[in-house]
Design a protein around this motif. Structure first.
Motif, PDB file in Angstrom:
ATOM      1  N   ARG A  68      45.866 -25.608 -22.342  1.00  0.00           N
ATOM      2  CA  ARG A  68      44.865 -24.564 -22.553  1.00  0.00           C
ATOM      3  C   ARG A  68      44.729 -24.297 -24.048  1.00  0.00           C
ATOM      4  O   ARG A  68      45.585 -24.657 -24.839  1.00  0.00           O
ATOM      5  N   VAL A  69      43.637 -23.634 -24.398  1.00  0.00           N
ATOM      6  CA  VAL A  69      43.407 -23.211 -25.776  1.00  0.00           C
ATOM      7  C   VAL A  69      43.421 -21.684 -25.785  1.00  0.00           C
ATOM      8  O   VAL A  69      42.675 -21.043 -25.044  1.00  0.00           O
ATOM      9  N   GLU A  70      44.303 -21.122 -26.596  1.00  0.00           N
ATOM     10  CA  GLU A  70      44.431 -19.672 -26.690  1.00  0.00           C
ATOM     11  C   GLU A  70      43.213 -19.083 -27.399  1.00  0.00           C
ATOM     12  O   GLU A  70      42.447 -19.796 -28.047  1.00  0.00           O
ATOM     13  N   SER A  71      43.043 -17.766 -27.307  1.00  0.00           N
ATOM     14  CA  SER A  71      41.885 -17.101 -27.918  1.00  0.00           C
ATOM     15  C   SER A  71      41.848 -17.266 -29.429  1.00  0.00           C
ATOM     16  O   SER A  71      40.784 -17.218 -30.037  1.00  0.00           O
ATOM     17  N   ASP A  72      43.025 -17.496 -30.043  1.00  0.00           N
ATOM     18  CA  ASP A  72      43.073 -17.693 -31.496  1.00  0.00           C
ATOM     19  C   ASP A  72      42.862 -19.162 -31.888  1.00  0.00           C
ATOM     20  O   ASP A  72      42.975 -19.524 -33.054  1.00  0.00           O
ATOM     21  N   GLY A  73      42.583 -20.027 -30.891  1.00  0.00           N
ATOM     22  CA  GLY A  73      42.334 -21.442 -31.164  1.00  0.00           C
ATOM     23  C   GLY A  73      43.559 -22.337 -31.059  1.00  0.00           C
ATOM     24  O   GLY A  73      43.457 -23.553 -31.147  1.00  0.00           O
ATOM     25  N   ARG A  74      44.728 -21.734 -30.855  1.00  0.00           N
ATOM     26  CA  ARG A  74      45.961 -22.522 -30.741  1.00  0.00           C
ATOM     27  C   ARG A  74      45.960 -23.305 -29.437  1.00  0.00           C
ATOM     28  O   ARG A  74      45.662 -22.773 -28.372  1.00  0.00           O
TER      29      ARG A  74
END
Length: 66
Positions: free
Chosen positions: A33-39
């Motif tokens: 997955r991609v976190e909301s901060d782009g990580r």
């Protein structure tokens, strides 16, 4: 090949299938997955055959969404 406890990993991955086309390839881990901060969080199900893309084109320094 040494056998590991299945709780660590139930399968394996590879790079190449025994022919000359396997050279210059890599093994890439899939993105979970991609976190909301782009990580990007990498996939880890303890099943290497599922978690990785075998015999992939190398792209040093990048993590691709697959």
């Amino acid at each position: 090949m040494k056998i590991m406890n299945p709780s660590l990993d139930i399968s394996w991955t590879h790079c190449g299938d025994g022919d000359d086309a396997r050279y210059g390839k890599s093994v890439k881990r899939k993105v979970d997955r991609v976190e909301s901060d782009g990580r990007k969080v990498l996939l880890d199900t303890n099943d290497s055959a599922f978690d990785f893309i075998p015999t992939a084109e190398p792209s040093p320094g990048t993590i691709e969404d697959k």
